[in-house]
Design a protein around this motif. Structure first.
Motif, PDB file in Angstrom:
ATOM      1  N   GLU A 201      -3.417  -6.096   2.552  1.00 31.64           N
ATOM      2  CA  GLU A 201      -3.464  -4.867   1.751  1.00 31.64           C
ATOM      3  C   GLU A 201      -3.298  -3.629   2.629  1.00 31.64           C
ATOM      4  N   PHE A 202      -3.229  -2.459   1.956  1.00 29.25           N
ATOM      5  CA  PHE A 202      -2.959  -1.187   2.623  1.00 29.25           C
ATOM      6  C   PHE A 202      -3.981  -0.859   3.717  1.00 29.25           C
ATOM      7  N   ARG A 203      -3.450  -0.502   4.909  1.00 32.32           N
ATOM      8  CA  ARG A 203      -4.282  -0.019   6.024  1.00 32.32           C
ATOM      9  C   ARG A 203      -3.521   1.084   6.753  1.00 32.32           C
ATOM     10  N   LEU A 204      -4.235   2.154   7.132  1.00 36.22           N
ATOM     11  CA  LEU A 204      -3.639   3.264   7.881  1.00 36.22           C
ATOM     12  C   LEU A 204      -4.694   3.808   8.841  1.00 36.22           C
ATOM     13  N   LEU A 205      -4.329   4.011  10.110  1.00 33.27           N
ATOM     14  CA  LEU A 205      -5.242   4.614  11.089  1.00 33.27           C
ATOM     15  C   LEU A 205      -4.936   6.106  11.164  1.00 33.27           C
ATOM     16  N   ALA A 206      -5.918   6.934  10.793  1.00 31.99           N
ATOM     17  CA  ALA A 206      -5.704   8.397  10.800  1.00 31.99           C
ATOM     18  C   ALA A 206      -5.612   8.895  12.244  1.00 31.99           C
ATOM     19  N   THR A 207      -4.510   9.561  12.572  1.00 32.10           N
ATOM     20  CA  THR A 207      -4.330  10.027  13.954  1.00 32.10           C
ATOM     21  C   THR A 207      -4.347  11.548  14.089  1.00 32.10           C
ATOM     22  N   LEU A 219      -4.607  13.843   6.101  1.00 32.08           N
ATOM     23  CA  LEU A 219      -4.676  12.874   7.208  1.00 32.08           C
ATOM     24  C   LEU A 219      -3.304  12.244   7.404  1.00 32.08           C
ATOM     25  N   THR A 220      -2.853  12.208   8.650  1.00 32.24           N
ATOM     26  CA  THR A 220      -1.541  11.642   8.964  1.00 32.24           C
ATOM     27  C   THR A 220      -1.698  10.414   9.853  1.00 32.24           C
ATOM     28  N   GLY A 221      -0.905   9.390   9.574  1.00 30.19           N
ATOM     29  CA  GLY A 221      -0.923   8.180  10.393  1.00 30.19           C
ATOM     30  C   GLY A 221       0.195   7.248   9.968  1.00 30.19           C
ATOM     31  N   ARG A 222       0.318   6.127  10.654  1.00 36.81           N
ATOM     32  CA  ARG A 222       1.341   5.151  10.293  1.00 36.81           C
ATOM     33  C   ARG A 222       0.740   4.079   9.392  1.00 36.81           C
ATOM     34  N   VAL A 223       1.456   3.733   8.346  1.00 36.94           N
ATOM     35  CA  VAL A 223       0.993   2.659   7.459  1.00 36.94           C
ATOM     36  C   VAL A 223       1.181   1.335   8.197  1.00 36.94           C
ATOM     37  N   ILE A 224       0.063   0.645   8.474  1.00 39.69           N
ATOM     38  CA  ILE A 224       0.107  -0.597   9.249  1.00 39.69           C
ATOM     39  C   ILE A 224       0.448  -1.788   8.349  1.00 39.69           C
ATOM     40  N   ALA A 225      -0.077  -1.776   7.138  1.00 40.46           N
ATOM     41  CA  ALA A 225       0.178  -2.884   6.203  1.00 40.46           C
ATOM     42  C   ALA A 225       0.123  -2.360   4.774  1.00 40.46           C
ATOM     43  N   THR A 285     -10.204   4.418   9.650  1.00 42.23           N
ATOM     44  CA  THR A 285      -9.214   3.568   8.988  1.00 42.23           C
ATOM     45  C   THR A 285      -9.260   3.825   7.486  1.00 42.23           C
ATOM     46  N   ILE A 286      -8.131   4.234   6.904  1.00 41.96           N
ATOM     47  CA  ILE A 286      -8.023   4.424   5.458  1.00 41.96           C
ATOM     48  C   ILE A 286      -7.400   3.137   4.905  1.00 41.96           C
ATOM     49  N   CYS A 287      -8.069   2.488   3.962  1.00 43.91           N
ATOM     50  CA  CYS A 287      -7.610   1.151   3.569  1.00 43.91           C
ATOM     51  C   CYS A 287      -7.957   0.821   2.114  1.00 43.91           C
ATOM     52  N   HIS A 288      -7.434  -0.298   1.652  1.00 38.85           N
ATOM     53  CA  HIS A 288      -7.718  -0.854   0.329  1.00 38.85           C
ATOM     54  C   HIS A 288      -9.201  -1.238   0.280  1.00 38.85           C
ATOM     55  N   PRO A 289      -9.870  -1.096  -0.871  1.00 36.70           N
ATOM     56  CA  PRO A 289     -11.319  -1.396  -0.944  1.00 36.70           C
ATOM     57  C   PRO A 289     -11.696  -2.814  -0.501  1.00 36.70           C
ATOM     58  N   VAL A 295      -9.352  -0.726  11.896  1.00 33.49           N
ATOM     59  CA  VAL A 295      -8.283  -0.887  12.895  1.00 33.49           C
ATOM     60  C   VAL A 295      -8.799  -0.359  14.231  1.00 33.49           C
ATOM     61  N   ALA A 296      -8.547  -1.105  15.307  1.00 35.46           N
ATOM     62  CA  ALA A 296      -9.029  -0.692  16.641  1.00 35.46           C
ATOM     63  C   ALA A 296      -8.359   0.614  17.046  1.00 35.46           C
ATOM     64  N   ALA A 297      -9.159   1.579  17.485  1.00 36.39           N
ATOM     65  CA  ALA A 297      -8.630   2.877  17.929  1.00 36.39           C
ATOM     66  C   ALA A 297      -8.854   3.031  19.427  1.00 36.39           C
TER      67      ALA A 297
END
Length: 606
Positions: A201-207, A219-225, A285-289, A295-297
């Motif tokens: 499901e959706f995961r994004l690390l806010a950078t 918040l800006t970041g790359r969509v990981i999944a 980490t912004i993600c699906h519930p 995500v490791a930062a």
């Protein structure tokens, strides 16, 4: 559509922002007759004035059906926190190197971070049109740098481009062709891998984080999944996996050229911005519930320098700015620390003061400059180095690697000056054109205020670059400013006749008509002690004229200190008073009797 995510990294003034300008122009993002500005990515006023990049920014362009997301990064080591974060968003880096200067401290710093993340570099040797260019030597230096930073075989087998970003060309050969940036586009598409997409499901690390008056936190970041869409329910996880908040995304945006535009869906691999969350911040980490693990930062290097920000309590407080209360200052500092992970804010023992720690003087002085432009009035203390302790309880202090390029005839003065500041010389070699490159390891506290002394010693010919190296054992006492200051003994406006009569006491820092108050620094004393003087006394007038009494008043040009110079000039018992219109220097204790009592108490305790 296939994608490539790249960052352009380099030392300050090696041409990153100029290269991005030319890439945008050559990609067809603008009409031929459309007005564009130089350094389009430098969006805030201070960046334009100083010609430096402070905030990492994203742009996007299309080439041959491939979307290329490009991140412009700061070149100053003080803004390294920005660089470390954005490297998580990209799959490759263009290492831009000046064909004359070669790899510099910030190049080394950013490249080491990129190599640790496994990013594959492309080396672009810029400014090849300089008469003093030495491209072959610079290429060898780049290879040595990569090898010293433990690059793997893939990373050492880097492709090389030569060119001039200013003139809009890159080529695999130093001689050209010199007609376009097409070879760079081709190299990026061929050499940089497509974004890796994870399952689930959706995961994004806010950078990065920005505040918007209408959208709130962006918040800006790359969509990981997965995928992200407006009105989608998400949760924010801290580094340790604890839930920060649960909320609904109000908008999904992506970069298209220089503009951030609303999109219907953010897909895995793309760099997007989202709004709607109230508490989530950088490194969350912004993600699906349904997701439970963050995500490791990458950990951020610790601050090395701190300053005390306090309310302005001078007699002129509130006359030039409208934000003077401690609660307003606290709120502003906390919001800055939220978006800038390299910054730390804590309350001091004094209720109306805050200790702000960061990577260097420039990072903190840019924050002060922004605040004064927003209407704040502040009292800023002398920069203090952030110390640490080892396991045996011994004090450790930050040591910096210092590279100084200087004309050969002044190298002796530089070595002497650095030795006085406990600098240890590591290397000394000619750098071409009658110049010498000196490399030192020196304590950070010894370098505070050294820039102006260096320029004076070398007649303005020296270029100093520095970067954090390590924490090492305390180096002992370092001699501070050798002169005292001239202090006003009254409140009012400085008078030309008084300043003229007092010029033999030392250079002045005020001009006729400048408002002064008791305890304010109005000049530099020629001797080592502080001296109180009367700059308010006018000429005594009589109705008798005599020869020699009516001499014309001719004043020497006063010392004008910039914000950075003022911060490095003051002693521990002094402050820089910063307002939207003025930069003044003063004693912390304005009353001379209070200063005497404090001095006696200090001698007794010693």
């Amino acid at each position: 559509m296939t994608m490539r995510n790249i960052a352009i990294i380099a030392h300050v003034d090696h041409g990153k922002t100029t290269l991005i300008d030319e890439l945008l122009k050559s990609s067809g993002m603008f009409r031929d007759n459309q007005k564009t500005e130089d350094r389009m990515m430098d969006s805030n006023d201070i960046e334009r004035e100083r010609g430096i990049t402070i905030l990492a920014k994203v742009t996007s362009l299309e080439h041959d059906g491939v979307r290329i997301n490009i991140v412009d990064t700061p070149g100053h080591a003080d803004f390294g926190g920005e660089v470390e974060r954005i490297l998580h968003m990209v799959d490759g880096v263009i290492v831009l190197v000046d064909a004359a200067e070669g790899p510099m401290p910030q190049t080394k710093f950013v490249v080491s971070k990129a190599l640790k993340l496994g990013l594959r570099p492309i080396v672009a040797i810029n400014k090849i049109d300089k008469p003093e260019q030495r491209a072959d030597e610079v290429l060898d230096e780049c290879f040595d740098l990569f090898a010293n930073l433990d690059a793997n075989e893939d990373q050492l087998d880097f492709p090389v481009l030569y060119g001039s970003a200013k003139n809009g060309w890159m080529s695999t050969d130093p001689e050209g062709p010199k007609d376009s940036l097409e070879p760079l586009f081709e190299m990026v598409i061929k050499h940089v891998p497509a974004p890796t997409v994870e399952e689930g499901e959706f995961r994004l690390l806010a950078t990065t984080i920005q505040a918007d008056n209408f959208l709130g936190r962006i918040l800006t970041g790359r969509v990981i999944a997965g995928e992200v869409t407006p009105n989608m329910t998400v949760k924010a996880l801290a580094r340790d996996g604890s839930v920060v908040e649960t909320g609904r995304i109000s908008k999904v945006m992506a970069f298209r050229g220089l503009e951030r535009t609303t999109i219907e869906k953010g897909v895995a691999g793309d760099i997007v911005s989202i709004s709607g969350l109230q508490k989530a911040t950088v490194a969350d980490t912004i993600c699906h519930p349904s997701i439970k693990d963050a995500v490791a930062a990458q950990p951020i290097d610790p601050p090395t320098l701190s300053m005390t920000f306090r309310i302005n309590d001078s007699p002129l407080a509130g006359t030039e700015g409208d934000k003077v209360q401690s609660r307003v200052i606290r709120a502003r500092l906390e919001s800055e620390a939220e978006g800038n992970v390299a910054l730390k804010v804590r309350e001091a023992d004094d209720a109306d003061a805050f200790i702000v720690s960061g990577r260097g003087e420039l990072l903190l002085s840019i924050l002060i400059e922004n605040m004064r432009r927003e209407g704040f009035e502040l009292g800023i203390g002398r920069p203090q180095v952030v110390m640490q302790e080892d396991e045996n309880g011994k004090v450790l202090e930050p040591i910096e690697e210092v590279i100084i390029d200087v004309d050969d005839e002044y190298s002796g003065a530089v070595v002497k000056g650095m030795a006085e500041r406990k600098g240890e010389m590591i290397d000394m070699r000619p750098s071409g054109g009658g110049r010498t490159r000196l490399i030192f390891y020196a304590p950070t506290r010894g370098l505070i205020g050294y820039q102006s002394e260096l320029l004076s010693d070398t007649r303005g010919t020296a270029i100093l670059n520095r970067i954090f190296h390590e924490y090492a054992l305390h180096k002992g006492e370092i001699a501070s400013r050798g002169t005292g200051v001239l202090l006003s003994n009254g409140d009012g406006e400085a008078v030309a006749y008084a300043l003229w009569q007092l010029e033999d006491r030392g250079p002045m820092m005020v001009t006729p008509g400048t408002k002064v108050y008791t305890g304010m620094i109005v000049g530099e004393h020629t001797r080592g002690n502080d001296l109180e003087i009367n700059v308010l006394k006018g000429k005594q007038l009589t109705n008798i004229r005599s020869s020699g009494k009516d001499d014309a008043v001719k004043l020497t040009t006063p010392m004008k200190l910039s914000l950075e110079e003022a911060l490095s000039y003051i002693a521990n018992d002094e402050l820089v008073e910063v307002t939207p219109k003025s930069i003044r220097l003063r004693k912390i204790l304005l009353d001379p009797n209070d200063r005497k009592r404090q001095s006696r108490a200090a001698k007794k305790s010693a």
